[in-house]
Scaffold this motif. Structure first.
Motif, PDB file in Angstrom:
ATOM      1  N   GLN A 134       0.822  -1.211   0.000  1.00 17.62           N
ATOM      2  CA  GLN A 134       0.000   0.000   0.000  1.00 17.62           C
ATOM      3  C   GLN A 134       0.856   1.262   0.000  1.00 17.62           C
ATOM      4  O   GLN A 134       0.419   2.316  -0.455  1.00 17.62           O
ATOM      5  CB  GLN A 134      -0.930   0.041   1.222  1.00 17.62           C
ATOM      6  CG  GLN A 134      -1.934  -1.074   1.275  1.00 17.62           C
ATOM      7  CD  GLN A 134      -1.371  -2.363   1.880  1.00 17.62           C
ATOM      8  OE1 GLN A 134      -0.216  -2.453   2.262  1.00 17.62           O
ATOM      9  NE2 GLN A 134      -2.204  -3.395   1.929  1.00 17.62           N
ATOM     10  N   ALA A 135       2.073   1.169   0.514  1.00 12.47           N
ATOM     11  CA  ALA A 135       2.966   2.328   0.582  1.00 12.47           C
ATOM     12  C   ALA A 135       3.781   2.500  -0.700  1.00 12.47           C
ATOM     13  O   ALA A 135       4.429   3.532  -0.884  1.00 12.47           O
ATOM     14  CB  ALA A 135       3.905   2.188   1.768  1.00 12.47           C
ATOM     15  N   PRO A 158       3.047   3.102  -4.007  1.00 11.51           N
ATOM     16  CA  PRO A 158       2.827   4.257  -4.897  1.00 11.51           C
ATOM     17  C   PRO A 158       3.431   5.555  -4.367  1.00 11.51           C
ATOM     18  O   PRO A 158       4.056   6.306  -5.120  1.00 11.51           O
ATOM     19  CB  PRO A 158       1.301   4.359  -4.995  1.00 11.51           C
ATOM     20  CG  PRO A 158       0.808   2.984  -4.684  1.00 11.51           C
ATOM     21  CD  PRO A 158       1.794   2.431  -3.689  1.00 11.51           C
ATOM     22  N   THR A 159       3.300   5.810  -3.088  1.00 16.20           N
ATOM     23  CA  THR A 159       3.857   7.022  -2.507  1.00 16.20           C
ATOM     24  C   THR A 159       5.372   6.979  -2.534  1.00 16.20           C
ATOM     25  O   THR A 159       6.027   7.967  -2.872  1.00 16.20           O
ATOM     26  CB  THR A 159       3.358   7.200  -1.061  1.00 16.20           C
ATOM     27  OG1 THR A 159       1.935   7.243  -1.075  1.00 16.20           O
ATOM     28  CG2 THR A 159       3.898   8.473  -0.448  1.00 16.20           C
ATOM     29  N   ALA A 160       5.936   5.833  -2.193  1.00  9.84           N
ATOM     30  CA  ALA A 160       7.391   5.692  -2.193  1.00  9.84           C
ATOM     31  C   ALA A 160       7.955   5.877  -3.601  1.00  9.84           C
ATOM     32  O   ALA A 160       8.985   6.532  -3.785  1.00  9.84           O
ATOM     33  CB  ALA A 160       7.786   4.330  -1.634  1.00  9.84           C
ATOM     34  N   ALA A 170       6.600   7.612  -6.053  1.00  8.88           N
ATOM     35  CA  ALA A 170       6.440   9.017  -6.437  1.00  8.88           C
ATOM     36  C   ALA A 170       7.536   9.892  -5.835  1.00  8.88           C
ATOM     37  O   ALA A 170       7.944  10.886  -6.445  1.00  8.88           O
ATOM     38  CB  ALA A 170       5.075   9.522  -6.011  1.00  8.88           C
ATOM     39  N   ASN A 171       8.026   9.524  -4.669  1.00  5.33           N
ATOM     40  CA  ASN A 171       9.041  10.319  -3.987  1.00  5.33           C
ATOM     41  C   ASN A 171      10.470   9.879  -4.303  1.00  5.33           C
ATOM     42  O   ASN A 171      11.420  10.550  -3.889  1.00  5.33           O
ATOM     43  CB  ASN A 171       8.817  10.268  -2.477  1.00  5.33           C
ATOM     44  CG  ASN A 171       7.534  10.963  -2.080  1.00  5.33           C
ATOM     45  OD1 ASN A 171       7.154  11.967  -2.669  1.00  5.33           O
ATOM     46  ND2 ASN A 171       6.847  10.425  -1.102  1.00  5.33           N
ATOM     47  N   GLN A 174      13.405   3.867  -8.798  1.00  6.85           N
ATOM     48  CA  GLN A 174      12.039   3.373  -8.978  1.00  6.85           C
ATOM     49  C   GLN A 174      12.011   1.955  -9.528  1.00  6.85           C
ATOM     50  O   GLN A 174      11.249   1.119  -9.066  1.00  6.85           O
ATOM     51  CB  GLN A 174      11.251   4.317  -9.888  1.00  6.85           C
ATOM     52  CG  GLN A 174      10.962   5.642  -9.245  1.00  6.85           C
ATOM     53  CD  GLN A 174      10.286   6.610 -10.194  1.00  6.85           C
ATOM     54  OE1 GLN A 174      10.161   6.357 -11.393  1.00  6.85           O
ATOM     55  NE2 GLN A 174       9.862   7.746  -9.669  1.00  6.85           N
TER      56      GLN A 174
END
Length: 52
Positions: free
Chosen positions: A4-5, A7-9, A11-12, A18
């Motif tokens: 769940q984390a 996508p945020t990771a 993006a950052n 990536q």
């Protein structure tokens, strides 16, 4: 890292990290389905992004 984390990771993260992050998340999932070819299948999935 929980899925769940991811996508945020992603993006950052810088672009060069990536792909590694995606591979580390995908490999255990692919390994459950196709143990003998998990590395190859994961690599193929990551290369699909470069084809588009």
């Amino acid at each position: 890292m929980p899925i769940q984390a991811l996508p945020t990771a992603l993006a950052n993260a810088p672009p060069e990290q990536q792909r590694t992050m995606l591979g580390k998340a995908l490999y255990p999932l692919v390994d459950q389905l196709e143990h003998d070819a998990a590395a190859k299948v994961t690599c193929m999935l990551l290369e699909m992004d470069q084809m588009l």
